[in-house]
Design a protein around this motif. Structure first.
Motif, PDB file in Angstrom:
ATOM      1  N   SER A   1      -2.741   3.755  -3.149  1.00 26.20           N
ATOM      2  CA  SER A   1      -2.239   2.595  -3.742  1.00 26.20           C
ATOM      3  C   SER A   1      -3.663   0.882  -4.499  1.00 26.20           C
ATOM      4  O   SER A   1      -3.039   0.695  -4.458  1.00 26.20           O
ATOM      5  CB  SER A   1      -1.286   1.863  -2.043  1.00 26.20           C
TER       6      SER A   1
ATOM      7  N   TYR B   1       3.543  12.608   7.866  1.00 29.43           N
ATOM      8  CA  TYR B   1       3.213  11.653   7.453  1.00 29.43           C
ATOM      9  C   TYR B   1       4.626  10.991   6.858  1.00 29.43           C
ATOM     10  O   TYR B   1       4.718  10.002   7.056  1.00 29.43           O
ATOM     11  CB  TYR B   1       2.377  11.955   6.253  1.00 29.43           C
TER      12      TYR B   1
ATOM     13  N   GLY C   1      -2.773   7.116   3.765  1.00 32.82           N
ATOM     14  CA  GLY C   1      -2.891   8.681   3.671  1.00 32.82           C
ATOM     15  C   GLY C   1      -3.285   9.357   2.105  1.00 32.82           C
ATOM     16  O   GLY C   1      -2.775  10.342   1.831  1.00 32.82           O
ATOM     17  N   GLY C   2      -5.127   8.728   1.783  1.00 30.95           N
ATOM     18  CA  GLY C   2      -5.034   8.716   0.490  1.00 30.95           C
ATOM     19  C   GLY C   2      -5.421   7.451  -0.151  1.00 30.95           C
ATOM     20  O   GLY C   2      -5.906   8.028  -0.797  1.00 30.95           O
TER      21      GLY C   2
ATOM     22  N   ASP D   1      -0.212  13.811  -2.444  1.00 32.04           N
ATOM     23  CA  ASP D   1      -1.188  12.837  -1.204  1.00 32.04           C
ATOM     24  C   ASP D   1      -1.786  14.614  -0.554  1.00 32.04           C
ATOM     25  O   ASP D   1      -2.405  14.156   1.047  1.00 32.04           O
ATOM     26  CB  ASP D   1      -0.527  12.252  -0.431  1.00 32.04           C
TER      27      ASP D   1
ATOM     28  N   ALA E   1       0.930  -1.065  -0.064  1.00 33.59           N
ATOM     29  CA  ALA E   1      -0.140   0.254   0.502  1.00 33.59           C
ATOM     30  C   ALA E   1       0.939   0.721  -0.377  1.00 33.59           C
ATOM     31  O   ALA E   1      -0.315   2.274   0.881  1.00 33.59           O
ATOM     32  CB  ALA E   1      -1.029   0.172   1.423  1.00 33.59           C
ATOM     33  N   MET E   2       2.273   1.118  -0.095  1.00 33.75           N
ATOM     34  CA  MET E   2       3.702   2.470  -0.928  1.00 33.75           C
ATOM     35  C   MET E   2       2.870   3.511  -1.845  1.00 33.75           C
ATOM     36  O   MET E   2       3.604   2.497  -2.507  1.00 33.75           O
ATOM     37  CB  MET E   2       4.296   2.101   0.489  1.00 33.75           C
ATOM     38  N   GLY E   3       2.257   4.511  -2.263  1.00 36.29           N
ATOM     39  CA  GLY E   3       2.518   4.608  -3.544  1.00 36.29           C
ATOM     40  C   GLY E   3       0.806   5.480  -3.559  1.00 36.29           C
ATOM     41  O   GLY E   3       0.297   5.543  -3.183  1.00 36.29           O
ATOM     42  N   SER E   4       0.959   6.161  -4.712  1.00 30.39           N
ATOM     43  CA  SER E   4       0.211   7.045  -5.024  1.00 30.39           C
ATOM     44  C   SER E   4      -0.261   7.029  -6.168  1.00 30.39           C
ATOM     45  O   SER E   4      -1.087   7.891  -7.113  1.00 30.39           O
ATOM     46  CB  SER E   4       0.773   8.504  -5.258  1.00 30.39           C
TER      47      SER E   4
ATOM     48  N   ARG F   1      10.961   2.817   1.859  1.00 29.42           N
ATOM     49  CA  ARG F   1      10.203   3.884   3.037  1.00 29.42           C
ATOM     50  C   ARG F   1      10.794   2.494   4.478  1.00 29.42           C
ATOM     51  O   ARG F   1      10.894   2.882   5.474  1.00 29.42           O
ATOM     52  CB  ARG F   1       8.533   2.701   3.080  1.00 29.42           C
TER      53      ARG F   1
END
Ligand code: GLN
Length: 405
Positions: free
Chosen positions: A73, A228, A95-96, A343, A42-45, A276
């Motif tokens: 993500s 964040y 985070g979104g 984000d 879940a790390m990413g936009s 990360r």
């Protein structure tokens, strides 16, 4: 069924137990069609960080052939709903990751109050921020799905003991007399004029419903993104320590234990996840703990306080969901800071634990969807649904991506 979290490190891992949110959905009669792609852990936009390759947004710019990202993500969930492959999909938002992909794909997504949905059985990213929620085509569908997913769960110590209201009933509630705050700090430099315009349209639509629009200030907004990107990696570096190749998942043997760890984690995790973990380990290290982690926690408290103060003047906040429409695959992939900047309007609700919904509001000049976000008070998803429902009715967003696949 195999769970990978978009990572190679989980290998053929098949969970021996069911997550509470999915168990709740099966209890209520939902049918599972399959699992969807996502950014690794879940790390990413943009959903470009998946070990299984990027998700392509079903939308394309008018007359363009370029493949666009669906946001992240939870890009697979948003793209599948937008393409009509399913009526709804589960997603998570640290985070979104529910709201930004919803905005990029013309779908509805809600991140509930922290603790509304149980985190039991969900692969952890940053436990103090992670929340599950639905991505759907309509606000009412989101309300129905969220009601099913929500509820107290003794298996998650942060799960709230709160009644779950009839969210669907709230979608058509009158907004007469509701005060809607417009935070001035969300007017960021360089935001496209089209986003300014849909934001102003959103205000007009709510005024027409009898809302009073009030200017509010969230003075610590500019520190939200840096805070964040300290807190989330710090928690991730701790949560991801369990992937050591010993009990389950991928193991790449080395000459000794240390080398086995190094090889397994070095090859099992993708680049963004490694970045990360390194950031997280650094900000938690003895010499830098006070300067980064403690400071970020203080900023987090200030941000929560900002919202508390704002909510003494209003019942909910109206903001754009993201500072841009869907961008091209590869456009930001090699520039993590540019990617993180996407984000900016969503991480604040996670830091403060508040519910936020994204509703499609319009197409931009290129024919791509743009979303508006409604942030509510803690445990007041009902106002998010009421305002979201009104925005949906006013926007009459019924555009669909042209079928190129
Ligand atoms: N884009 C943010 C990140 O990369 C948020 C991700 C999320 O909500 N899971 O951390």
């Amino acid at each position: 069924m195999r769970t990978t979290a978009g990572s190679k490190i989980l290998g053929d891992f098949t969970p021996p137990y069911e997550s509470t949110v999915s168990a709740n959905l099966w209890r209520d009669g939902a049918v599972m069609l399959g699992k969807l792609n996502m950014d690794e852990f879940a790390m990413g936009s943009s959903n470009e960080n998946s070990a299984f390759g990027p998700v392509v947004n079903p939308w394309r710019a008018k007359g363009g052939e370029q493949k666009l990202v669906p946001g992240g993500s939870s890009g697979g969930s948003a793209a599948a709903v937008a393409a009509g492959l399913c009526l709804g999909a589960t997603a998570t938002d640290t985070g979104g990751s529910i709201r930004q992909p919803a905005s990029f794909t013309g779908t509805v997504g809600i991140k509930p109050t922290y603790g509304r949905c149980s985190r039991w059985g969900i692969v952890a990213f940053a436990s103090s921020l992670d929340q599950a929620g639905p991505i759907t085509r309509t606000v009412e569908d989101a309300a129905i799905m969220l009601r099913s997913m929500s509820g107290h769960d003794p298996k998650d110590s942060t799960s709230l003991k709160a009644d779950v209201p009839d969210f669907a009933a709230a979608c058509t509630r009158s907004l007469k007399g509701l005060r809607i705050g417009v935070p001035k700090e969300y007017r960021v430099e360089g935001m496209p004029a089209e986003i300014e315009k849909i934001w102003a349209d959103g205000m007009d639509w709510l005024r027409a419903e009898g809302c009073e629009l009030v200017d509010v200030s969230l003075p610590h907004t500019k520190y939200a993104l840096p805070a964040y990107y300290i807190i989330a990696p710090a928690e991730a570096s701790s949560n991801l320590a369990r992937y050591d190749g010993m009990r389950y998942g991928t193991r790449i043997e080395g000459a000794d234990l240390t080398e086995t760890y190094e090889k397994t984690r070095g090859q099992g995790f993708g680049e963004e996840v490694r970045r990360r973990i390194m950031i997280g380990a650094y900000v938690l290290s003895a010499g830098f703990y006070d300067a980064y982690y403690i400071r970020a926690q203080k900023v987090r408290a200030r941000i929560a306080e900002d919202f508390k103060n704002a909510f003494s003047q209003c019942d909910a906040l109206l903001t754009p969901t993201a500072p841009s429409a869907a961008f091209g695959i590869n456009a930001k992939f090699n520039d993590p800071v540019k990617m993180y900047l996407n984000d900016i309007f969503t991480v604040t609700a996670n830091l403060a634990g508040l519910p936020g919904i994204s509703v499609p509001a319009a197409l931009d000049n290129a024919g791509l969807p743009l979303g508006l976000q409604v942030i509510g008070k803690a445990l007041d998803e009902e106002t998010c649904f009421a305002v979201g429902g009104a925005l949906e009715r006013a926007a009459c967003f019924n555009a669909k991506p042209g079928k190129w696949w």
